[in-house]
Motif scaffolding. Structure first.
Motif, mmCIF file in Angstrom:
data_model
loop_
_atom_site.group_PDB
_atom_site.id
_atom_site.type_symbol
_atom_site.label_atom_id
_atom_site.label_comp_id
_atom_site.label_asym_id
_atom_site.label_seq_id
_atom_site.Cartn_x
_atom_site.Cartn_y
_atom_site.Cartn_z
ATOM 1 N N ARG A 288 -0.368 -5.325 -3.564
ATOM 2 C CA ARG A 288 0.608 -5.595 -4.623
ATOM 3 C C ARG A 288 -0.079 -5.915 -5.946
ATOM 4 O O ARG A 288 0.430 -5.568 -7.023
ATOM 5 N N GLU A 494 8.794 1.350 4.545
ATOM 6 C CA GLU A 494 8.689 0.271 3.563
ATOM 7 C C GLU A 494 7.533 0.497 2.591
ATOM 8 O O GLU A 494 7.658 0.246 1.394
ATOM 9 N N LYS A 498 8.031 0.886 -1.493
ATOM 10 C CA LYS A 498 7.396 -0.075 -2.404
ATOM 11 C C LYS A 498 6.478 0.569 -3.438
ATOM 12 O O LYS A 498 5.914 -0.125 -4.280
ATOM 13 N N GLN A 504 9.887 -5.033 -5.067
ATOM 14 C CA GLN A 504 8.953 -6.055 -4.582
ATOM 15 C C GLN A 504 8.739 -5.919 -3.079
ATOM 16 O O GLN A 504 7.617 -5.896 -2.595
ATOM 17 N N GLU A 505 9.837 -5.848 -2.328
ATOM 18 C CA GLU A 505 9.767 -5.709 -0.874
ATOM 19 C C GLU A 505 10.908 -4.826 -0.400
ATOM 20 O O GLU A 505 11.959 -4.732 -1.050
ATOM 21 N N VAL A 588 6.860 -10.728 5.020
ATOM 22 C CA VAL A 588 8.317 -10.790 5.113
ATOM 23 C C VAL A 588 8.745 -11.262 6.501
ATOM 24 O O VAL A 588 8.234 -10.785 7.517
#
Length: 608
Positions: A288, A494, A498, A504-505, A588
């Motif tokens: 990230r 996912e 992203k 963000q998630e 998460v």
């Protein structure tokens, strides 16, 4: 000769490099270096202070609660120097979570960063409930509390400041000398150094037993790769903004003395500013961080005059052309090399300098999959961004790409002395001296993690090619089975979702349903940037934002098999640790997210 313990390794560094920088940190507005000789004196005083705080048993556990600071490292090294076992605790944990870690390890001293952490320890000392189990005050073994920064704390009998502990320790150095030496000499390589906890999303967290040998073996394997033996790493240092309760951050803390490079201390809020000021030689970060850096550069370029945009894209594309040669350690052809020199002089060197990477030897990405477009972008800037893989249980590395031997989309090959094999069901199995022997007080979990042949079961699914490069495809326990019998790896969906900077998630849902959907959390900062670029309102519920996300989902779907495609999505608020939807290590909590937004999930499947 191999180091016997972490303490002997640090002692060796102090003797070999007394005037070299151990720590580089910000004091006020200035960056200051602390030499190893001065840092060693602090460690000695703290060790003496700990031994005179209470009648502390050999090999007792000491917890350290707080963010990454020079004080944290000094306390950790000091405790290890007298054979104590340290328990790193995330600053973001709740009192009951803090309580569980203390009862599980039977920690007798708690070292707190500040008032906020002290209050957690005070609260848990009165008893607490965690995962439907009550713990009484008698279950908590903490006898003494030390506070690094006592600002705002009223004097009381239940705590002392780190400054006072150090002062007492300095006064009693002669008195404690024999005991300190005895405790220093006592541990062996296979003795426990620390208990590092994995995030518990469906049950109490597990305390990973990490020995001196486990940690040193990881450092020795990194040494064998040769990636840290450069003047740039020695001068620029290891940039450390990760929490020290995270195994990745802990490795960097120990890499400083092991490789003889300063530990450059930073934090998430000041990351960009600190990189520019310190120009580190090595940066470890989650994907990230790199995604946001790339997004900001692209946003700035998007607002530049057309000629500058054209020059930027030409330079980046020229850099990308070198990747096939670099990943195999082959020389770059003359013509391309000439164009690269021009691109570097006009654009790429300026980009590196703007990011604080003008002397960065290695950038490392771990903790989550790194997307190929992001990876290519940093490689195009003539930077060595390497993707690696590991777990807390492996202290924390198993595989890594190398500057002259890497493959995009993979996590590299096994570290020296580490064995990797793929089980019949696709699970990645590992053996090596850096791998834990098990979990504290959890024989059931230990038995589940290791098979009869001693292979550690990572829980990750993947493949290994003929050259040994490993690719991660998902988590074994997270595979979703649709009502039609198809298996979908949520990480795949996912990860691709992203790639849009404002996302963000993403939490993919498909288990027992006949199609896949997703809950998508937006990053407010990136949303604002997108809104400025597109002349739109930064409202996550607006039609413009939804249309932009839908366009991205459609693009992602075009790369997936029909049964994997995301049929519907719903936008949810940013996920945070404070909301209870992310772990302290920023993973998460899938179940709690789906449960909290069950009404949205039901909405997406109402006609299924």
């Amino acid at each position: 000769m191999a180091d016997k313990t972490i303490a002997t390794m640090i002692q060796r560094r102090v003797k070999e490099s007394p005037s070299d920088a151990a720590i580089r940190h910000k004091v006020g507005s200035d960056w200051k270096d602390i030499a190893w000789s001065d840092f060693a004196k602090r460690m000695e005083n703290i060790a003496s202070g700990l031994l005179t705080a209470i009648d502390i048993p050999d090999r007792a556990a000491v917890s350290i609660l707080g963010n990454t600071t020079a004080n944290w490292i000094a306390c950790d090294f000091a405790a290890l120097s007298v054979g104590l076992r340290t328990v790193p605790v995330y600053a973001s944990l709740l009192p009951e979570e803090v309580g569980y870690l203390h009862t599980d390890t039977e920690a007798v001293i708690a070292i707190c960063e500040d008032k906020a952490q002290l209050e957690k320890v005070r609260e848990m000392r009165g008893g607490f409930n965690f995962f439907d189990k009550d713990y009484s005050a008698d279950d908590v073994k903490v006898q003494h509390i030390v506070v690094m920064d006592p600002t705002g704390i009223d004097p009381a009998d239940d705590w002392e400041s780190l400054a006072d502990l150090e002062a007492r320790g300095a006064e009693k150095l002669a008195e404690t000398e024999a005991d300190r030496k005895r405790r220093f000499d006592q541990p062996e390589r296979d003795d426990v150094a620390t208990y590092t906890y994995t995030s518990g999303t469906t049950g109490p967290p597990k305390g990973v037993i990490q020995t001196h040998g486990n940690m040193l073996a990881m450092l020795e394997s990194a040494l064998a790769t040769g990636i840290f033996q450069s003047s740039n790493v020695s001068a620029g240092g290891f940039f450390l903004f990760l929490p020290l309760a995270h195994s990745f951050g802990r490795l960097i803390e120990l890499a400083g003395p092991f490789f003889g490079s300063p530990i450059v201390i930073s934090s998430v809020p000041t990351l960009g500013e600190d990189l520019g000021a310190t120009r580190p030689g090595f940066l470890p970060a989650a994907p990230r961080v790199y995604e946001k850096m790339m997004s900001k550069i692209e946003a700035k370029v998007a607002g530049a005059p057309p000629i500058r945009q054209k020059l930027f894209h030409w330079a980046i594309n020229t850099g990308k052309e070198t990747i096939p040669y670099r990943q195999k350690g082959k020389p770059i052809p003359g013509g391309l090399g000439f164009r690269l020199k021009i691109a570097d002089k006009l654009v790429l060197s300026k980009l590196r300098a703007a990011l604080g990477f003008d002397r960065a030897e290695v950038l490392l990405s771990g903790s989550a999959p790194l997307s190929v477009p992001v990876h290519e972008f940093f490689l195009a800037m003539n930077l060595n961004l390497l993707e690696a893989y590991g777990l807390t249980e492996t202290c924390p590395g198993l595989t890594a790409n190398l500057p002259d031997n890497f493959r995009l989309g993979t996590v590299g090959m096994a570290f020296p002395n580490v064995e990797i094999k793929i089980a019949d069901d696709g699970e990645i199995l590992a053996k090596g001296p850096n791998i834990t022997s098990g979990y504290l007080n959890r024989p059931d979990a230990t038995a589940e993690a290791f098979d009869d042949e001693g292979w550690f079961h990572t829980g990750d699914l993947g493949s290994k090619d003929e050259d040994g490069f490993v690719k991660i495809t998902g988590r074994k326990k997270e595979l979703m089975k649709t009502s039609g019998g198809k298996y979908i790896a949520p990480a795949k969906l996912e990860g691709r979702l992203k790639l849009m900077p404002m996302i963000q998630e993403a939490v993919a849902i498909a288990d027992t349903y006949n199609y896949a959907t997703a809950l998508i959390a937006l990053d407010p900062e990136e949303l604002d940037e997108w809104a400025k670029q597109n002349g739109a309102e930064a409202d996550p519920n607006s039609e413009a934002v939804r249309a932009a996300v839908q366009a991205h989902v459609d693009e992602v779907n075009s790369t997936l098999a029909s049964y994997e495609t995301v049929k519907y999505f719903r936008i949810i608020p940013m996920l945070t640790v404070d909301s209870g939807l992310m772990t302290a290590s920023l993973k998460v909590k899938r179940g709690p997210v789906v449960e909290r937004y069950k009404h949205l999930v039901d909405e997406m499947y109402k006609n299924s």
